[in-house]
Write a protein that holds these residues in place. Structure first.
Motif, PDB file in Angstrom:
ATOM      1  N   TYR A  74     -54.396 -48.268 -31.649  1.00  0.00           N
ATOM      2  CA  TYR A  74     -53.578 -48.831 -30.484  1.00  0.00           C
ATOM      3  C   TYR A  74     -52.210 -48.810 -30.938  1.00  0.00           C
ATOM      4  O   TYR A  74     -51.354 -49.509 -30.212  1.00  0.00           O
ATOM      5  CB  TYR A  74     -54.080 -50.080 -29.889  1.00  0.00           C
ATOM      6  CG  TYR A  74     -55.344 -49.986 -29.506  1.00  0.00           C
ATOM      7  CD1 TYR A  74     -55.870 -49.633 -28.279  1.00  0.00           C
ATOM      8  CD2 TYR A  74     -56.561 -50.524 -30.430  1.00  0.00           C
ATOM      9  CE1 TYR A  74     -57.190 -49.401 -28.020  1.00  0.00           C
ATOM     10  CE2 TYR A  74     -57.945 -50.270 -29.940  1.00  0.00           C
ATOM     11  CZ  TYR A  74     -58.137 -49.765 -28.825  1.00  0.00           C
ATOM     12  OH  TYR A  74     -59.511 -49.600 -28.441  1.00  0.00           O
ATOM     13  N   SER A  87     -61.753 -40.919 -34.222  1.00  0.00           N
ATOM     14  CA  SER A  87     -61.292 -41.483 -35.406  1.00  0.00           C
ATOM     15  C   SER A  87     -62.797 -42.132 -35.945  1.00  0.00           C
ATOM     16  O   SER A  87     -62.915 -42.612 -37.214  1.00  0.00           O
ATOM     17  CB  SER A  87     -60.292 -42.395 -35.461  1.00  0.00           C
ATOM     18  OG  SER A  87     -60.284 -43.519 -34.257  1.00  0.00           O
ATOM     19  N   THR A 101     -55.885 -42.173 -33.628  1.00  0.00           N
ATOM     20  CA  THR A 101     -56.670 -41.610 -32.466  1.00  0.00           C
ATOM     21  C   THR A 101     -55.849 -40.883 -31.550  1.00  0.00           C
ATOM     22  O   THR A 101     -54.890 -41.552 -31.137  1.00  0.00           O
ATOM     23  CB  THR A 101     -57.691 -42.237 -32.089  1.00  0.00           C
ATOM     24  OG1 THR A 101     -58.652 -41.569 -31.271  1.00  0.00           O
ATOM     25  CG2 THR A 101     -57.370 -43.659 -31.444  1.00  0.00           C
ATOM     26  N   ASP A 115     -56.767 -49.464 -39.490  1.00  0.00           N
ATOM     27  CA  ASP A 115     -57.023 -48.566 -38.042  1.00  0.00           C
ATOM     28  C   ASP A 115     -56.062 -48.850 -36.912  1.00  0.00           C
ATOM     29  O   ASP A 115     -56.049 -50.041 -36.741  1.00  0.00           O
ATOM     30  CB  ASP A 115     -58.501 -49.165 -37.972  1.00  0.00           C
ATOM     31  CG  ASP A 115     -59.224 -48.510 -36.387  1.00  0.00           C
ATOM     32  OD1 ASP A 115     -58.399 -47.611 -35.895  1.00  0.00           O
ATOM     33  OD2 ASP A 115     -60.276 -48.487 -36.320  1.00  0.00           O
ATOM     34  N   ARG A 149     -62.784 -36.035 -27.877  1.00  0.00           N
ATOM     35  CA  ARG A 149     -63.218 -36.384 -29.239  1.00  0.00           C
ATOM     36  C   ARG A 149     -62.229 -35.866 -30.310  1.00  0.00           C
ATOM     37  O   ARG A 149     -62.421 -35.153 -31.096  1.00  0.00           O
ATOM     38  CB  ARG A 149     -64.471 -36.340 -29.734  1.00  0.00           C
ATOM     39  CG  ARG A 149     -65.491 -36.555 -28.499  1.00  0.00           C
ATOM     40  CD  ARG A 149     -65.428 -38.033 -28.297  1.00  0.00           C
ATOM     41  NE  ARG A 149     -65.472 -38.929 -29.315  1.00  0.00           N
ATOM     42  CZ  ARG A 149     -64.907 -39.866 -29.539  1.00  0.00           C
ATOM     43  NH1 ARG A 149     -63.837 -40.076 -28.953  1.00  0.00           N
ATOM     44  NH2 ARG A 149     -64.845 -40.742 -30.423  1.00  0.00           N
ATOM     45  N   ASN A 158     -59.307 -54.695 -32.132  1.00  0.00           N
ATOM     46  CA  ASN A 158     -60.268 -54.497 -31.122  1.00  0.00           C
ATOM     47  C   ASN A 158     -61.597 -55.352 -31.367  1.00  0.00           C
ATOM     48  O   ASN A 158     -61.805 -54.972 -32.307  1.00  0.00           O
ATOM     49  CB  ASN A 158     -60.347 -52.764 -30.675  1.00  0.00           C
ATOM     50  CG  ASN A 158     -61.490 -52.776 -29.916  1.00  0.00           C
ATOM     51  OD1 ASN A 158     -62.119 -53.471 -29.041  1.00  0.00           O
ATOM     52  ND2 ASN A 158     -62.044 -51.406 -29.604  1.00  0.00           N
ATOM     53  N   SER A 162     -57.642 -40.720 -28.425  1.00  0.00           N
ATOM     54  CA  SER A 162     -58.488 -41.102 -27.574  1.00  0.00           C
ATOM     55  C   SER A 162     -57.862 -42.368 -26.516  1.00  0.00           C
ATOM     56  O   SER A 162     -58.150 -42.387 -25.492  1.00  0.00           O
ATOM     57  CB  SER A 162     -59.583 -41.732 -28.116  1.00  0.00           C
ATOM     58  OG  SER A 162     -60.522 -40.971 -28.700  1.00  0.00           O
ATOM     59  N   LYS A 163     -56.757 -42.979 -27.258  1.00  0.00           N
ATOM     60  CA  LYS A 163     -56.328 -44.119 -26.165  1.00  0.00           C
ATOM     61  C   LYS A 163     -55.009 -43.810 -25.708  1.00  0.00           C
ATOM     62  O   LYS A 163     -55.083 -43.143 -24.550  1.00  0.00           O
ATOM     63  CB  LYS A 163     -56.114 -45.425 -27.291  1.00  0.00           C
ATOM     64  CG  LYS A 163     -57.632 -45.528 -27.926  1.00  0.00           C
ATOM     65  CD  LYS A 163     -58.627 -46.195 -27.279  1.00  0.00           C
ATOM     66  CE  LYS A 163     -60.044 -46.295 -27.528  1.00  0.00           C
ATOM     67  NZ  LYS A 163     -60.429 -46.767 -28.949  1.00  0.00           N
TER      68      LYS A 163
HETATM   69  C1  LIG Z   1     -61.473 -46.829 -29.764  1.00  0.00           C
HETATM   70  C2  LIG Z   1     -61.426 -47.284 -31.244  1.00  0.00           C
HETATM   71  C3  LIG Z   1     -61.356 -46.349 -32.253  1.00  0.00           C
HETATM   72  C4  LIG Z   1     -61.970 -44.915 -32.073  1.00  0.00           C
HETATM   73  O1  LIG Z   1     -61.978 -44.019 -31.028  1.00  0.00           O
HETATM   74  P1  LIG Z   1     -62.194 -42.586 -31.298  1.00  0.00           P
HETATM   75  O2  LIG Z   1     -62.289 -42.220 -29.690  1.00  0.00           O
HETATM   76  O3  LIG Z   1     -63.396 -42.484 -32.098  1.00  0.00           O
HETATM   77  O4  LIG Z   1     -60.863 -41.995 -31.975  1.00  0.00           O
HETATM   78  C5  LIG Z   1     -61.239 -46.727 -33.509  1.00  0.00           C
HETATM   79  N1  LIG Z   1     -60.800 -47.929 -33.772  1.00  0.00           N
HETATM   80  C6  LIG Z   1     -60.608 -48.786 -32.907  1.00  0.00           C
HETATM   81  C7  LIG Z   1     -60.265 -50.264 -33.463  1.00  0.00           C
HETATM   82  C8  LIG Z   1     -60.847 -48.358 -31.486  1.00  0.00           C
HETATM   83  O5  LIG Z   1     -60.628 -49.403 -30.715  1.00  0.00           O
END
Ligand SMILES: *Cc1c(COP(=O)(O)O)cnc(C)c1O
Length: 371
Positions: free
Chosen positions: A203, A100, A230, A200, A241, A173, A232-233
């Motif tokens: 989480y 993201s 995302t 965003d 990615r 974050n 990713s989490k």
């Molecule tokens: C981790 C994170 C993302 C982006 O993570 P990607 O791995 O690039 O998808 C975006 N916004 C926040 C607040 C995050 O903590």
């Protein structure tokens, strides 16, 4: 070489240290290192995503025309259809990115004219908002936090004719703070239409049922809203990615004009498509996270370490211990120091597996006791 002023003053994103780097630097076996620095899912990815990747890769052995030799689907058709069904939004409202992060940058480049527009975000919010803004030489409106959380009222007050984007991370974050759905909705409602709210929700999946809100529904009312998520989490695909945003068809059309055609790789596409079918995995992830949160915060209370209550899969805590990060690294524990966020006496710890959380607490207690 001459670089633009705003590039000269740019500093690069400081990521959590990779395990191998700490292993080399401190001469520790990689298997003895615990990384709680980048908010990944400690349980890995859903089994279905694993199977999809393995199946895809098995082509490499059996087929001369291995799929990995082909460019990925530039329109991301399969994932687009699947996600559009799952979220109940038009496929033309989705934009996929190489994480993201890619999307956040894309949004800034698409919407901002650095000569006339400014970007607003909280002082203790995700670093990428500031980096993306500065990378195109656009002015930032940085709003002071209130108790480490977004001060929505102050943001509203500060909006002017130049403000074009307001970034809101919910949960935020690195602080872990949360804005209730009702407050967020009221905020978006009171914002002038020339301002785009970029929500965003990296989480979002970690929110407990009683705090859950359906921001995707709000898109029907607000065409100045972009929601970023995302894989990713919670979905455990950080290495591959992939992230996405949901927005009006108009905004999506413009984002697509700037997007690199092959910005999401094939493995990420098939893994994400399988991952979204695994609700069970998300459920278990959330449960483990809740237990881990209780485990770590109980430990911190025993050690008298102050922390900010968190709604995500990490915890920000306060300690004046000199060189705390370095001392934890020596014991093979990687956490995230927050001085690059302007939070000098704070660290952020991702919630890991039970034994990882325990190892962190033991290391922390040994550092704090040696005085
Ligand atoms: C981790 C994170 C993302 C982006 O993570 P990607 O791995 O690039 O998808 C975006 N916004 C926040 C607040 C995050 O903590």
């Amino acid at each position: 070489m001459k670089y633009p002023n705003y590039i000269q003053t740019l500093s690069s994103y400081i990521a959590g240290k990779p395990i191998d780097e700490v292993a080399r630097q401190f001469n520790i076996k990689p298997e003895h290192i615990i990384k709680l620095a980048s908010n990944e899912n400690p349980r890995g990815m859903p089994e279905k995503a694993k199977q999809a990747i393995l199946h895809y890769l098995s082509n490499i052995h059996t087929n001369d025309n291995a799929e990995t030799a082909r460019y990925p689907d530039a329109n991301q058709f399969n994932l687009r259809q699947a996600l559009s069904k799952k979220l109940n939004v038009s496929a033309q409202c989705l934009t996929f990115g190489n994480g993201s992060n890619d999307i956040l940058e894309l949004i800034v480049r698409t919407l901002i004219d650095p000569n006339t527009d400014s970007v607003m975000y909280d002082e203790y919010s995700f670093m990428v908002y500031g980096l993306a803004t500065q990378s195109i030489g656009a002015p930032a409106q940085i709003i002071s936090s209130m108790n480490y959380a977004h001060d929505l009222y102050a943001m509203l007050q500060a909006i002017n004719d130049k403000t074009k984007i307001v970034f809101i991370a919910n949960p935020n974050n690195p602080t872990g703070t949360f804005i209730h759905g009702n407050d967020l909705h009221a905020f978006i409602q009171s914002i002038p239409k020339h301002v785009c709210v970029v929500l965003d929700e990296a989480y979002h999946e970690y929110l407990p049922d009683n705090l859950y809100y359906n921001s995707i529904d709000w898109l029907k009312k607000f065409d100045n809203l972009i929601i970023c998520r995302t894989f990713s989490k919670a979905y455990g695909l950080a290495a591959l990615r992939i992230g996405y945003c949901v927005a009006s068809t108009e905004i999506t059309d413009y984002l697509n004009r700037l997007r690199q055609p092959f910005n999401v790789n094939s493995l990420a596409l098939i893994a994400a498509q399988s991952a979204i079918t695994d609700d069970e995995f998300l459920h278990t992830t959330r449960m483990h996270n809740t237990l881990g949160y209780q485990q770590i915060t109980a430990g911190l209370q025993k050690l008298n370490v102050e922390y900010i209550p968190s709604y995500a899969n990490f915890i920000m805590m306060h300690s004046k211990e000199h060189d705390l990060n370095q001392k934890l690294l020596q014991q093979g524990i990687i956490i995230r120091p927050l001085h690059s966020y302007g939070l000098n006496d704070y660290i952020r710890v991702s919630i890991g597996l039970e034994h990882e959380n325990a190892a962190f607490l033991i290391a922390l207690s040994s550092v704090l006791r040696k005085k």
